[in-house]
Design a protein around this motif. Structure first.
Motif, PDB file in Angstrom:
ATOM      1  N   ASN A  85       0.822  -1.404   0.089  1.00 44.98           N
ATOM      2  CA  ASN A  85      -0.110   0.097   0.104  1.00 44.98           C
ATOM      3  C   ASN A  85       1.014   0.814  -0.426  1.00 44.98           C
ATOM      4  O   ASN A  85       2.172   1.540   1.187  1.00 44.98           O
ATOM      5  CB  ASN A  85      -1.527  -0.129   1.173  1.00 44.98           C
ATOM      6  CG  ASN A  85      -2.259  -0.780   0.848  1.00 44.98           C
ATOM      7  OD1 ASN A  85      -1.419  -2.348   1.319  1.00 44.98           O
ATOM      8  ND2 ASN A  85      -2.848  -0.605   0.369  1.00 44.98           N
ATOM      9  N   ASP A 108      -2.638   5.839  -0.419  1.00 46.29           N
ATOM     10  CA  ASP A 108      -3.958   4.717  -0.986  1.00 46.29           C
ATOM     11  C   ASP A 108      -4.695   5.683  -0.459  1.00 46.29           C
ATOM     12  O   ASP A 108      -4.742   6.088   0.633  1.00 46.29           O
ATOM     13  CB  ASP A 108      -3.484   3.605  -0.783  1.00 46.29           C
ATOM     14  CG  ASP A 108      -2.423   3.229  -1.575  1.00 46.29           C
ATOM     15  OD1 ASP A 108      -2.896   3.519  -2.769  1.00 46.29           O
ATOM     16  OD2 ASP A 108      -2.093   2.032  -1.653  1.00 46.29           O
ATOM     17  N   SER A 176      -4.324  -6.654   4.355  1.00 45.19           N
ATOM     18  CA  SER A 176      -4.370  -6.891   3.152  1.00 45.19           C
ATOM     19  C   SER A 176      -4.560  -7.838   2.964  1.00 45.19           C
ATOM     20  O   SER A 176      -3.677  -9.123   3.288  1.00 45.19           O
ATOM     21  CB  SER A 176      -3.983  -6.179   1.752  1.00 45.19           C
ATOM     22  OG  SER A 176      -2.848  -6.590   1.610  1.00 45.19           O
ATOM     23  N   LYS A 203     -10.119   0.807  -2.259  1.00 46.07           N
ATOM     24  CA  LYS A 203      -9.418   0.938  -3.190  1.00 46.07           C
ATOM     25  C   LYS A 203      -8.888   1.900  -3.651  1.00 46.07           C
ATOM     26  O   LYS A 203      -7.605   1.797  -3.911  1.00 46.07           O
ATOM     27  CB  LYS A 203      -9.786  -0.514  -4.430  1.00 46.07           C
ATOM     28  CG  LYS A 203     -10.130  -1.809  -4.231  1.00 46.07           C
ATOM     29  CD  LYS A 203      -8.573  -2.409  -2.642  1.00 46.07           C
ATOM     30  CE  LYS A 203      -8.035  -2.688  -3.954  1.00 46.07           C
ATOM     31  NZ  LYS A 203      -6.780  -4.284  -3.594  1.00 46.07           N
ATOM     32  N   ASP A 208      -9.416  -1.786  -9.610  1.00 43.13           N
ATOM     33  CA  ASP A 208      -9.596  -2.991  -8.574  1.00 43.13           C
ATOM     34  C   ASP A 208      -9.352  -4.302  -9.913  1.00 43.13           C
ATOM     35  O   ASP A 208      -9.689  -4.271 -10.727  1.00 43.13           O
ATOM     36  CB  ASP A 208     -10.334  -3.422  -8.114  1.00 43.13           C
ATOM     37  CG  ASP A 208     -10.599  -4.928  -7.782  1.00 43.13           C
ATOM     38  OD1 ASP A 208      -9.861  -5.693  -7.705  1.00 43.13           O
ATOM     39  OD2 ASP A 208     -11.513  -5.228  -6.615  1.00 43.13           O
ATOM     40  N   ASN A 216      -8.203  -4.723   1.983  1.00 37.96           N
ATOM     41  CA  ASN A 216      -7.619  -4.139   2.872  1.00 37.96           C
ATOM     42  C   ASN A 216      -8.829  -3.811   4.529  1.00 37.96           C
ATOM     43  O   ASN A 216      -9.815  -4.190   4.800  1.00 37.96           O
ATOM     44  CB  ASN A 216      -6.746  -3.008   2.926  1.00 37.96           C
ATOM     45  CG  ASN A 216      -6.741  -2.106   2.038  1.00 37.96           C
ATOM     46  OD1 ASN A 216      -5.138  -2.685   1.735  1.00 37.96           O
ATOM     47  ND2 ASN A 216      -6.885  -1.750   0.187  1.00 37.96           N
ATOM     48  N   ASP A 240     -15.377   4.592  -6.443  1.00 39.23           N
ATOM     49  CA  ASP A 240     -15.116   3.021  -5.988  1.00 39.23           C
ATOM     50  C   ASP A 240     -16.287   2.335  -6.952  1.00 39.23           C
ATOM     51  O   ASP A 240     -17.667   2.540  -6.699  1.00 39.23           O
ATOM     52  CB  ASP A 240     -15.958   2.689  -3.988  1.00 39.23           C
ATOM     53  CG  ASP A 240     -14.622   3.280  -4.139  1.00 39.23           C
ATOM     54  OD1 ASP A 240     -13.390   3.519  -4.261  1.00 39.23           O
ATOM     55  OD2 ASP A 240     -14.690   3.426  -2.869  1.00 39.23           O
TER      56      ASP A 240
END
Length: 467
Positions: A85, A108, A176, A203, A208, A216, A240
Motif C-alpha cells: 500500500n 492510498d 490486505s 481501493k 481493482d 484491505n 469506487d
C-alpha cells in the motif's frame, strides 16, 4: 506503566491514555521505535522504518494535545502499513528490491483514512513479492519471522504486519487479503484479523484488477481494536466500483451486542484437499464446543468449494501479469505464475465462472449465519521450508495450505481469524469465522463473545518481552 506493557497495550486503550494525558504520542512513538531498532533485525517485520516522519508527526500531535480536546479516535496511536500500500513520500517496494527507489507522491485511500483517524505511521511492513505467497521471504530482504518462535513463518502476505503487532513493534497494523493474507498471518501470530466484505474498504485511488477478491483490513490484538479500525477505514471514496453503507451500530459497538442464538455450521475438511491437521482441527472443535455452550445451533456441514479452485487460480495468476514487472525481475515462483497466466479472454471467463460458483456458495448462507473453518490446513511452516522446491511443487503446497481461505475472497464474504490457544509446537492456534454478505457486525459480535470466554491479550511472545 513500563515500556513493555505500553508496547503491548491495545490500541484503543493507548488512545484513551493519550486523551487523559497519561502518555504522549511522542513517548509512544519513542517506545515503538526503540523496540523496532532492537528487534526488527531479527524479526524482519519492517522493510522501511519512517522514524523521522513518525517523530515529526508525534511532536506535532503532542503539542496539539495542549490546545484541543476534540481528537479523532486513534489520535497519536502508532500503526504500521503493509508495503503493498502506498504512502506519499515513502518507499513502496511490493516486496521487490528493484523498486527500492519507488517513492509515490500520493496516499492510498485506506492510508488517507488511517491518517484522518489520527494514527502515526511507523513504517512499511514486509510482504512477499507482489503479496503472492503465504510466507514472507522475498529475495533481497530479511525474511519475516514469527515472534512466538523465530524458526517459523509469521505467514503472508501480511506477514510483516502481523509480526510487528505480535512482537509489540506497532500497536495495530493495516493488512490486505486476496486469498487469506490477513487471516493467515493473524493466525500464525496469535492476533485478530478481519477480512472485510467486498466494497467495505476502498481501493482508491487505483482500480481493482482482481475482480474484487482483495481487500484491505485490520490486524490487531483484540476484537475491539480490529472493529474500531474497520470503522475508520470503511466507507465510500468517489468512483469506487462497489461499496457498502456504514453499519448501524458501528463495528466497535457490535462488540457489546448480545447475539440471539445463531445457526452455525462447521467443518475441518476442505474438499478435495482433505482434513486439517490435528492442531487446526483442535482449534475448530474447541471453538464449536464454546459456541454450543453459548446456546448457538451447531451443524457439521460446509458448501462445496471444489469448483472454485481452478477459476480462482487463474484470477490469482493474472494478478502477477497485471503488476507489469518484467519476468526477469521477478522471483522464480512469480516468474512461473507469469508464464502460466493466460489471455484476457481466459481471465474474464475464469472471473465469470468464479462468480457463478460464488452464487452457489453464498446460497449456503441462506440457512446458516456463520461458517467455522480452520484458517490454514496445517500449522505454520519453518522459514525456508519450501525454498528448495520447484515453483510447481511450491504452488501446490501453497494451494493446499491456504485452501480454507479463498472462499471468502471469491465470494466477497466477510471473515475473521481469531486466536483460541496454542498448538503442539507452542505456536498460536486460530480459527476462522465466515459470515453472510456484508455481515461483519455479526462476526465481530460472535468473535467478542468467544474472546471474552477465552481471553488472549495476556499472552506475549517471550522473545518480545525482554527489555
Amino acid at each position: 506503566m513500563n515500556k513493555i506493557d505500553l508496547a503491548f497495550t491495545p490500541a484503543l486503550e493507548l488512545a484513551k491514555l493519550i486523551r487523559v494525558r497519561e502518555v504522549s504520542p511522542l513517548e509512544l512513538v519513542e517506545v515503538y521505535l526503540e523496540r523496532i531498532e532492537r528487534l526488527n533485525p531479527q524479526l524482519g517485520s519492517y522493510f522501511t522504518v519512517t522514524a523521522d516522519l513518525a517523530v515529526t508527526d508525534a511532536i506535532a500531535k503532542t503539542e496539539l494535545l495542549t490546545t484541543t480536546s476534540e481528537l479523532p479516535p486513534f489520535f497519536g496511536v502508532p500503526i504500521s502499513i503493509k508495503d503493498l500500500n502506498v504512502v506519499a513520500g515513502v518507499t513502496c517496494t511490493y516486496g521487490n528490491p528493484a523498486l527500492l527507489n519507488n517513492i509515490p507522491n500520493y496516499d492510498d485511500g485506506v492510508v488517507t483514512r488511517i491518517k484522518q483517524a489520527g494514527f502515526i505511521i511507523l513504517g512499511k511492513t514486509a510482504t512477499p513479492e507482489l503479496g503472492s505467497f503465504p510466507y514472507t521471504e522475498p529475495v533481497g530482504f530479511t525474511p519475516a519471522r514469527n515472534p512466538w518462535n523465530l524458526e517459523y513463518t509469521p505467514g503472508g502476505s501480511s506477514g510483516g504486519a502481523a509480526s510487528s503487532v505480535a512482537a509489540g513493534l506497532s500497536a495495530i497494523a493495516q493488512g490486505s487479503d486476496g486469498g487469506g493474507s490477513i487471516r493467515g498471518p493473524a493466525a500464525c501470530c496469535g492476533l485478530v484479523g478481519i477480512k472485510p466484505a467486498r466494497g467495505r474498504v476502498t481501493k482508491a485511488p487505483v482500480g481493482d484488477r482482481l475482480g474484487g477478491i482483495a481487500v484491505n483490513g485490520p490486524i490487531a490484538r483484540t476484537v475491539a481494536d480490529a472493529a474500531a479500525m474497520l470503522d475508520v477505514i470503511s466507507g465510500y471514496f468517489t468512483g469506487d466500483p462497489y461499496w457498502l453503507p456504514d453499519p448501524q451500530p458501528s463495528f466497535l459497538a457490535s462488540t457489546q451486542v448480545k447475539l440471539e442464538n445463531l445457526n452455525i455450521a462447521f467443518s475441518t475438511n476442505i474438499f478435495p484437499f482433505g482434513e486439517a491437521d490435528a492442531n487446526c482441527q483442535q482449534g475448530v472443535i474447541k471453538t464449536i464446543q464454546l459456541l454450543a455452550q453459548f446456546g448457538h445451533q451447531i451443524t457439521e456441514k460446509s458448501p462445496d468449494l471444489s469448483n472454485l479452485i481452478e477459476p480462482f487460480k487463474i484470477v490469482w495468476q493474472a494478478g502477477v501479469a497485471a503488476a507489469g514487472i518484467p519476468s526477469e525481475a521477478l522471483q522464480p515462483l512469480n516468474r512461473w505464475l507469469l508464464a502460466k497466466s493466460g489471455s484476457v479472454a481466459e481471465y474474464l471467463q475464469a472471473l465469470a465462472q468464479m462468480q457463478i460458483v460464488s452464487r452457489q456458495i453464498i446460497a449456503f448462507f441462506d440457512t446458516v449465519d456463520v461458517l467455522v473453518l480452520p484458517v490454514y490446513l496445517h500449522s505454520p511452516i519453518p522459514v525456508g521450508a519450501w525454498a528448495d522446491l520447484s515453483p510447481e511443487e511450491t504452488f501446490a503446497k501453497i494451494v493446499h495450505w491456504v485452501s480454507p481461505c479463498p472462499v471468502a475472497n471469491a465470494t466477497g464474504l466477510p471473515a475473521i481469524a481469531l486466536p483460541v490457544g496454542f498448538d503442539s509446537n507452542g505456536l498460536p492456534l486460530s480459527v476462522q469465522l465466515i459470515g453472510k454478505p456484508a455481515a461483519e457486525s455479526t462476526l465481530i459480535s460472535l468473535a467478542a463473545q468467544l474472546e471474552a470466554a477465552n481471553p488472549w491479550i495476556e499472552y506475549r511472545p517471550a522473545f518480545a518481552t525482554i527489555s
